[in-house]
Design a protein around this motif. Structure first.
Motif, mmCIF file in Angstrom:
data_model
loop_
_atom_site.group_PDB
_atom_site.id
_atom_site.type_symbol
_atom_site.label_atom_id
_atom_site.label_comp_id
_atom_site.label_asym_id
_atom_site.label_seq_id
_atom_site.Cartn_x
_atom_site.Cartn_y
_atom_site.Cartn_z
ATOM 1 N N HIS A 1 0.844 -1.197 0.000
ATOM 2 C CA HIS A 1 0.000 0.000 0.000
ATOM 3 C C HIS A 1 0.878 1.246 0.000
ATOM 4 C CE1 HIS A 1 -3.411 -2.462 2.127
ATOM 5 N NE2 HIS A 1 -3.105 -2.932 0.927
ATOM 6 N N THR A 2 0.769 2.036 -1.048
ATOM 7 C CA THR A 2 1.629 3.207 -1.223
ATOM 8 C C THR A 2 0.812 4.363 -1.774
ATOM 9 O OG1 THR A 2 3.473 1.739 -1.779
ATOM 10 C CG2 THR A 2 3.748 4.073 -2.290
ATOM 11 N N MET A 3 0.976 5.526 -1.169
ATOM 12 C CA MET A 3 0.259 6.711 -1.627
ATOM 13 C C MET A 3 1.251 7.857 -1.794
ATOM 14 S SD MET A 3 -3.206 8.327 -0.008
ATOM 15 C CE MET A 3 -4.108 9.632 -0.866
ATOM 16 N N VAL A 4 1.298 8.421 -2.980
ATOM 17 C CA VAL A 4 2.189 9.540 -3.285
ATOM 18 C C VAL A 4 1.343 10.725 -3.713
ATOM 19 C CG1 VAL A 4 4.113 10.352 -4.698
ATOM 20 C CG2 VAL A 4 4.019 7.951 -3.985
ATOM 21 N N VAL A 5 1.599 11.875 -3.095
ATOM 22 C CA VAL A 5 0.833 13.080 -3.369
ATOM 23 C C VAL A 5 1.769 14.153 -3.921
ATOM 24 C CG1 VAL A 5 -0.426 14.981 -2.292
ATOM 25 C CG2 VAL A 5 -0.963 12.630 -1.668
ATOM 26 N N VAL A 6 1.471 14.632 -5.109
ATOM 27 C CA VAL A 6 2.178 15.781 -5.680
ATOM 28 C C VAL A 6 1.549 17.043 -5.114
ATOM 29 C CG1 VAL A 6 2.746 17.027 -7.799
ATOM 30 C CG2 VAL A 6 2.724 14.517 -7.793
ATOM 31 N N LEU A 7 2.366 17.926 -4.555
ATOM 32 C CA LEU A 7 1.877 19.159 -3.947
ATOM 33 C C LEU A 7 1.694 20.222 -5.022
ATOM 34 C CD1 LEU A 7 4.096 19.338 -0.754
ATOM 35 C CD2 LEU A 7 1.845 18.286 -1.037
ATOM 36 N N ASP A 8 0.466 20.547 -5.301
ATOM 37 C CA ASP A 8 0.159 21.557 -6.309
ATOM 38 C C ASP A 8 0.024 22.918 -5.638
ATOM 39 O OD1 ASP A 8 -0.768 22.606 -8.894
ATOM 40 O OD2 ASP A 8 -2.683 22.815 -7.839
ATOM 41 N N LEU B 1 3.472 3.744 10.179
ATOM 42 C CA LEU B 1 3.544 4.339 8.856
ATOM 43 C C LEU B 1 4.910 4.972 8.620
ATOM 44 C CD1 LEU B 1 0.069 6.149 8.789
ATOM 45 C CD2 LEU B 1 0.655 3.929 7.788
ATOM 46 N N MET B 2 5.343 4.926 7.382
ATOM 47 C CA MET B 2 6.575 5.594 6.956
ATOM 48 C C MET B 2 6.218 6.697 5.979
ATOM 49 S SD MET B 2 8.935 4.022 8.654
ATOM 50 C CE MET B 2 10.471 4.514 7.834
ATOM 51 N N PHE B 3 6.962 7.796 6.059
ATOM 52 C CA PHE B 3 6.641 9.005 5.308
ATOM 53 C C PHE B 3 7.931 9.597 4.770
ATOM 54 C CE2 PHE B 3 6.592 13.694 6.276
ATOM 55 C CZ PHE B 3 5.949 14.095 5.128
ATOM 56 N N ALA B 4 7.895 10.072 3.552
ATOM 57 C CA ALA B 4 9.085 10.682 2.959
ATOM 58 C C ALA B 4 8.700 11.912 2.160
ATOM 59 C CB ALA B 4 9.804 9.678 2.058
ATOM 60 N N GLN B 5 9.656 12.825 2.079
ATOM 61 C CA GLN B 5 9.481 14.045 1.304
ATOM 62 C C GLN B 5 10.418 14.015 0.092
ATOM 63 O OE1 GLN B 5 11.477 13.658 3.736
ATOM 64 N NE2 GLN B 5 13.007 15.251 3.986
ATOM 65 N N PHE B 6 9.965 14.601 -1.013
ATOM 66 C CA PHE B 6 10.742 14.650 -2.241
ATOM 67 C C PHE B 6 10.578 16.033 -2.874
ATOM 68 C CE2 PHE B 6 9.253 10.355 -1.509
ATOM 69 C CZ PHE B 6 10.390 9.576 -1.691
ATOM 70 N N TYR B 7 11.663 16.589 -3.361
ATOM 71 C CA TYR B 7 11.613 17.846 -4.105
ATOM 72 C C TYR B 7 12.952 18.025 -4.829
ATOM 73 C CZ TYR B 7 14.047 19.859 0.007
ATOM 74 O OH TYR B 7 14.928 20.129 1.018
ATOM 75 N N PRO B 8 13.064 18.980 -5.739
ATOM 76 C CA PRO B 8 14.250 19.019 -6.606
ATOM 77 C C PRO B 8 15.592 19.142 -5.904
ATOM 78 C CG PRO B 8 12.493 20.307 -7.585
ATOM 79 C CD PRO B 8 12.006 19.897 -6.221
ATOM 80 N N GLU B 9 15.663 19.846 -4.765
ATOM 81 C CA GLU B 9 16.943 20.040 -4.087
ATOM 82 C C GLU B 9 17.034 19.254 -2.776
ATOM 83 O OE1 GLU B 9 19.359 21.594 -5.564
ATOM 84 O OE2 GLU B 9 18.025 22.034 -7.247
ATOM 85 N N CYS B 10 16.211 18.256 -2.612
ATOM 86 C CA CYS B 10 16.191 17.496 -1.356
ATOM 87 C C CYS B 10 17.547 16.816 -1.118
ATOM 88 C CB CYS B 10 15.086 16.451 -1.391
ATOM 89 S SG CYS B 10 14.836 15.609 0.196
ATOM 90 N N ASP B 11 18.028 16.876 0.116
ATOM 91 C CA ASP B 11 19.355 16.356 0.434
ATOM 92 C C ASP B 11 19.307 14.987 1.109
ATOM 93 O OD1 ASP B 11 22.189 16.882 0.272
ATOM 94 O OD2 ASP B 11 22.179 17.068 2.458
ATOM 95 N N MET C 1 6.741 16.342 -3.556
ATOM 96 C CA MET C 1 5.841 15.223 -3.301
ATOM 97 C C MET C 1 5.974 14.753 -1.861
ATOM 98 S SD MET C 1 6.182 12.868 -6.741
ATOM 99 C CE MET C 1 7.850 12.329 -6.389
ATOM 100 N N LEU C 2 4.920 14.143 -1.365
ATOM 101 C CA LEU C 2 4.910 13.410 -0.110
ATOM 102 C C LEU C 2 4.528 11.969 -0.417
ATOM 103 C CD1 LEU C 2 2.827 15.939 2.032
ATOM 104 C CD2 LEU C 2 5.320 15.831 1.824
ATOM 105 N N ALA C 3 5.186 11.029 0.240
ATOM 106 C CA ALA C 3 4.886 9.618 0.014
ATOM 107 C C ALA C 3 4.649 8.926 1.337
ATOM 108 C CB ALA C 3 6.031 8.940 -0.735
ATOM 109 N N MET C 4 3.717 7.994 1.351
ATOM 110 C CA MET C 4 3.387 7.260 2.565
ATOM 111 C C MET C 4 3.179 5.789 2.238
ATOM 112 S SD MET C 4 0.603 8.372 5.452
ATOM 113 C CE MET C 4 1.574 9.861 5.720
ATOM 114 N N ARG C 5 3.649 4.950 3.146
ATOM 115 C CA ARG C 5 3.458 3.503 3.040
ATOM 116 C C ARG C 5 3.490 2.931 4.446
ATOM 117 N NH1 ARG C 5 8.277 1.304 4.273
ATOM 118 N NH2 ARG C 5 10.189 2.394 3.717
#
Length: 215
Positions: free
Chosen positions: A97-104, A130-140, A158-162
């Motif tokens: 089960h994986t949910m990814v949300v693009v932040l508009d 639950l595990m949660f991660a953040q993603f963006y162009p300059e993420c370190d 984006m935010l992702a959850m699983r």
């Protein structure tokens, strides 16, 4: 303001479609592929392909205010967690089960606050399994097996959850509360010698020595 299902003009719907396409391409061309710097065999994320086959990989666009604060986005993450847990999934295999949300809408100069959001929201989510991660162009954010590889640099924020998985000891061994939540769910596998990956066994043993037996 928390994330909201989008109500947008035709122009903005076109932009959202482009962001979704960019996100999906990144997932397919990077996340689902092996990488020579990853430090192990297999895809960058070993679960995505199986989740897609099971129809449990959800990629959506949610709207956020351009000047959203850290507190706004932490509230949004909690809403995302509630949505994730309430959803009726196509497969009973919870690990897929994986949910990814693009932040508009989030202003590019504010992408970096997603790191603060992650830091503040993580403990509460881990307690929920639950595990949660953040993603963006300059993420370190770096690969746990090779810190030279930045694995979270996506083309759009984006935010992702699983759900928590066995290998997550690699992300949860540095904090007593996180490790307790992990150990509650997975310590029996280590006691029964069901874990084969030496890196996981080493991380679990070291965390147990540092934090005590949390099972």
């Amino acid at each position: 303001m928390p994330l909201q299902p989008p109500v947008r003009s035709a122009t903005n719907r076109k932009s959202e479609a482009a962001d979704l396409a960019a996100a999906r391409e990144w997932v397919e061309q990077f996340v689902m592929k092996p990488h020579e710097q990853l430090g192990r065999d297999g895809a960058v994320c070993p679960f995505v392909q199986a989740a897609m086959k099971a129809d449990t990989f959800l990629l959506e666009t949610w709207t956020v205010e351009p000047e959203a604060t850290v507190d706004d986005l932490v509230a949004s993450v909690n809403l995302l967690a509630d949505t994730f847990e309430a959803r009726r999934w196509a497969s009973r295999n919870r690990t897929l089960h994986t949910m990814v949300v693009v932040l508009d809408g989030l202003a590019p100069e504010r992408f970096h606050i997603l790191d603060d959001v992650h830091a503040l929201a993580k403990s509460g989510l881990v307690r929920r399994g639950l595990m949660f991660a953040q993603f963006y162009p300059e993420c370190d954010e770096r690969s746990v097996r090779n810190p030279a590889l930045r694995v979270a640099r996506s083309p759009v924020p984006m935010l992702a959850m699983r759900r928590m998985a066995q290998h997550d000891v690699l992300f949860l061994d540095s904090d007593a509360e996180w490790f307790a939540a992990y150990s509650e769910r997975f310590s029996a596998r280590y006691r029964h010698d069901e874990v084969r990956d030496p890196a996981l066994k080493k991380a679990f043993a070291q965390a147990r020595e540092r934090w005590g037996d949390r099972s």
